[in-house]
Design a protein around this motif. Structure first.
Motif, PDB file in Angstrom:
ATOM      1  N   GLY A  37       0.833  -1.186   0.000  1.00 24.55           N
ATOM      2  CA  GLY A  37       0.000   0.000   0.000  1.00 24.55           C
ATOM      3  C   GLY A  37       0.870   1.238   0.000  1.00 24.55           C
ATOM      4  N   ILE A  38       0.234   2.395   0.072  1.00 22.10           N
ATOM      5  CA  ILE A  38       0.939   3.673  -0.016  1.00 22.10           C
ATOM      6  C   ILE A  38       0.432   4.623   1.061  1.00 22.10           C
ATOM      7  N   PHE A  39       1.178   5.694   1.316  1.00 17.00           N
ATOM      8  CA  PHE A  39       0.730   6.669   2.305  1.00 17.00           C
ATOM      9  C   PHE A  39       1.374   8.018   2.045  1.00 17.00           C
ATOM     10  N   GLU A  40       0.826   9.039   2.674  1.00 23.40           N
ATOM     11  CA  GLU A  40       1.405  10.378   2.740  1.00 23.40           C
ATOM     12  C   GLU A  40       1.193  10.895   4.163  1.00 23.40           C
ATOM     13  N   THR A  41       2.108  11.720   4.630  1.00 24.43           N
ATOM     14  CA  THR A  41       1.969  12.367   5.936  1.00 24.43           C
ATOM     15  C   THR A  41       2.022  13.876   5.735  1.00 24.43           C
ATOM     16  N   VAL A  42       0.981  14.562   6.181  1.00 26.50           N
ATOM     17  CA  VAL A  42       0.892  16.007   5.985  1.00 26.50           C
ATOM     18  C   VAL A  42       0.922  16.730   7.331  1.00 26.50           C
ATOM     19  N   LEU A  43       1.478  17.928   7.314  1.00 32.43           N
ATOM     20  CA  LEU A  43       1.507  18.786   8.494  1.00 32.43           C
ATOM     21  C   LEU A  43       0.261  19.670   8.487  1.00 32.43           C
ATOM     22  N   ILE A  44      -0.376  19.769   9.649  1.00 36.89           N
ATOM     23  CA  ILE A  44      -1.598  20.561   9.793  1.00 36.89           C
ATOM     24  C   ILE A  44      -1.362  21.654  10.834  1.00 36.89           C
ATOM     25  N   THR A  45      -1.707  22.888  10.497  1.00 32.47           N
ATOM     26  CA  THR A  45      -1.708  23.979  11.460  1.00 32.47           C
ATOM     27  C   THR A  45      -3.153  24.303  11.822  1.00 32.47           C
ATOM     28  N   LEU A  46      -3.444  24.355  13.128  1.00 28.47           N
ATOM     29  CA  LEU A  46      -4.785  24.681  13.616  1.00 28.47           C
ATOM     30  C   LEU A  46      -4.834  26.154  13.985  1.00 28.47           C
ATOM     31  N   GLY A  50     -10.763  28.487  14.329  1.00 25.29           N
ATOM     32  CA  GLY A  50     -11.454  27.238  14.050  1.00 25.29           C
ATOM     33  C   GLY A  50     -11.128  26.626  12.702  1.00 25.29           C
ATOM     34  N   THR A  51     -10.373  27.338  11.878  1.00 28.65           N
ATOM     35  CA  THR A  51      -9.968  26.786  10.589  1.00 28.65           C
ATOM     36  C   THR A  51      -8.633  26.057  10.727  1.00 28.65           C
ATOM     37  N   HIS A  52      -8.230  25.376   9.684  1.00 26.33           N
ATOM     38  CA  HIS A  52      -6.924  24.716   9.692  1.00 26.33           C
ATOM     39  C   HIS A  52      -6.317  24.777   8.304  1.00 26.33           C
ATOM     40  N   ALA A  53      -4.999  24.648   8.250  1.00 30.29           N
ATOM     41  CA  ALA A  53      -4.266  24.650   6.983  1.00 30.29           C
ATOM     42  C   ALA A  53      -3.532  23.329   6.825  1.00 30.29           C
ATOM     43  N   VAL A  54      -3.660  22.740   5.651  1.00 27.34           N
ATOM     44  CA  VAL A  54      -2.918  21.527   5.305  1.00 27.34           C
ATOM     45  C   VAL A  54      -1.737  21.964   4.452  1.00 27.34           C
ATOM     46  N   HIS A  55      -0.525  21.817   4.962  1.00 33.82           N
ATOM     47  CA  HIS A  55       0.653  22.293   4.261  1.00 33.82           C
ATOM     48  C   HIS A  55       0.962  21.420   3.046  1.00 33.82           C
ATOM     49  N   GLU A  98      -6.537  22.304  22.957  1.00 36.67           N
ATOM     50  CA  GLU A  98      -5.331  23.110  23.197  1.00 36.67           C
ATOM     51  C   GLU A  98      -4.288  22.946  22.087  1.00 36.67           C
ATOM     52  N   ALA A  99      -4.479  22.005  21.190  1.00 34.00           N
ATOM     53  CA  ALA A  99      -3.492  21.717  20.157  1.00 34.00           C
ATOM     54  C   ALA A  99      -3.424  22.843  19.129  1.00 34.00           C
ATOM     55  N   THR A 100      -2.234  23.085  18.612  1.00 31.15           N
ATOM     56  CA  THR A 100      -2.042  24.095  17.566  1.00 31.15           C
ATOM     57  C   THR A 100      -1.512  23.495  16.266  1.00 31.15           C
ATOM     58  N   ALA A 101      -1.031  22.262  16.325  1.00 28.89           N
ATOM     59  CA  ALA A 101      -0.507  21.619  15.126  1.00 28.89           C
ATOM     60  C   ALA A 101      -0.506  20.107  15.322  1.00 28.89           C
ATOM     61  N   LEU A 102      -0.500  19.391  14.239  1.00 29.77           N
ATOM     62  CA  LEU A 102      -0.468  17.932  14.261  1.00 29.77           C
ATOM     63  C   LEU A 102      -0.056  17.449  12.887  1.00 29.77           C
ATOM     64  N   SER A 103       0.096  16.151  12.739  1.00 27.83           N
ATOM     65  CA  SER A 103       0.280  15.575  11.417  1.00 27.83           C
ATOM     66  C   SER A 103      -0.795  14.521  11.187  1.00 27.83           C
ATOM     67  N   VAL A 104      -1.093  14.259   9.945  1.00 28.10           N
ATOM     68  CA  VAL A 104      -2.064  13.228   9.575  1.00 28.10           C
ATOM     69  C   VAL A 104      -1.423  12.334   8.521  1.00 28.10           C
ATOM     70  N   SER A 258       8.051  16.911   5.845  1.00 25.53           N
ATOM     71  CA  SER A 258       6.796  17.592   6.155  1.00 25.53           C
ATOM     72  C   SER A 258       6.610  17.835   7.640  1.00 25.53           C
ATOM     73  N   VAL A 259       6.955  16.875   8.460  1.00 22.50           N
ATOM     74  CA  VAL A 259       6.677  16.962   9.891  1.00 22.50           C
ATOM     75  C   VAL A 259       7.812  17.633  10.655  1.00 22.50           C
ATOM     76  N   ARG A 260       9.050  17.311  10.327  1.00 23.98           N
ATOM     77  CA  ARG A 260      10.195  17.911  11.031  1.00 23.98           C
ATOM     78  C   ARG A 260      10.599  19.259  10.471  1.00 23.98           C
ATOM     79  N   ALA A 261      10.119  19.591   9.264  1.00 26.67           N
ATOM     80  CA  ALA A 261      10.506  20.821   8.568  1.00 26.67           C
ATOM     81  C   ALA A 261      11.988  20.747   8.194  1.00 26.67           C
TER      82      ALA A 261
END
Length: 291
Positions: A37-46, A50-55, A98-104, A258-261
């Motif tokens: 299978g395949i995958f991608e990991t994206v960084l998310i800023t909250l 109430g909005t979020h950005a997918v980098h 309380e979160a401001t960022a995460l990865s998916v 993406s996650v570590r910058a």
């Protein structure tokens, strides 16, 4: 923090929020059973509103679709996966206000009779922010094949982001056992490639250089973000073959993902190399503020 999970049915074109602590995949699904299978990991800023950005959302999904093509998987539906991504982010936000960022990490498996897919949240490791400032020491590891092998052996899936990450994990453990923070793969004929989860960028004067993706690496989304902003800032950018002496003599070097910058490399195989703290800060500003 509490993680969130969305299960995606690529055949039906639907998705649903699910319990991330419960069992969902059959053990003979070809993802856990064969890594097929395949995958991608994206960084998310909250954002506070109430909005979020997918980098780098577009480049990530383009690479996801390319990986599907290489593995001869069904073409993933961009609208479906992006809607599932938004849903898992909102569920995570509700659980962790309380979160401001995460990865998916979103994934597509060959499944059994039909493909299976999912999107899972992963909190950011606090060490990443420290590494952006303090840098990392790397050891070089022989990848075991010559550069550009994938052009004559496409069945090796070089350049696809597959779920078969046992080698990448083993490289990280080996690097740690040698007292290093990360590894850097080198082709058997001496061409620098990539880290287990990152791309290499070096600075030579006013130019940034990264290995040619055709040499046998993933074309990095974060590396492309850095290059786009660097060009706007007046720096030259190029792809080309690099060898160990190029890294050791560079005016600065980074592993970017993406996650570590952008994480500066401070030493390679026990030898200290030049660190460009100013450009490191600019790179991370480019990456972390780029929607």
């Amino acid at each position: 923090m509490q993680n969130s999970l969305v299960l995606i049915d690529p055949t039906a074109g639907t998705f649903a929020v699910a319990d991330p602590t419960a069992a969902h995949l059959r053990v003979d699904d070809l993802a856990p059973h064969r890594g097929d299978g395949i995958f991608e990991t994206v960084l998310i800023t909250l954002h506070p509103d109430g909005t979020h950005a997918v980098h780098a959302q577009g480049p990530h999904f383009a690479r996801f679709r390319n990986s599907a093509e290489i593995l001869e998987l069904p073409v993933p539906d961009e609208t479906l996966f992006h809607a599932a991504l938004d849903a898992v982010v909102e569920d995570f936000r509700a659980k962790n206000p309380e979160a401001t960022a995460l990865s998916v990490r979103y994934s597509l498996s060959r499944g059994l009779d039909t493909p299976s897919a999912w999107a899972l949240t992963i909190p950011l490791d606090p060490k990443y922010a420290e590494q952006q400032v303090n840098g990392i020491r790397v050891v070089t590891l022989d990848k075991g094949y010559d550069a550009y092998l994938g052009e004559s052996a496409p069945w090796l899936l070089i350049g696809a982001k597959t779920l078969s990450y046992a080698t990448n994990q083993a490289a990280g453990r080996y690097a740690a056992a040698q007292g290093a923070d990360d590894a850097l793969f080198v082709s058997h004929d001496g061409i620098l490639l990539e880290g287990p989860t990152s791309n290499l960028v070096i600075r030579r004067g006013e130019e940034l250089v990264t290995p040619d993706p055709k040499a046998g690496i993933l074309h990095g989304t974060t590396q492309r973000t850095v290059f786009a902003h660097a060009a706007e800032a007046g720096l030259l950018t190029s792809y080309g073959d690099l060898r160990l002496e190029d890294l050791k003599n560079a005016d600065g070097a980074w592993l970017v993902s993406s996650v570590r910058a952008a994480v500066p490399i401070t030493a390679v195989d026990g030898t200290d190399i030049a660190v460009d703290s100013e450009l490191t800060a600019r790179m991370n500003d480019w990456i972390l503020t780029n929607p």
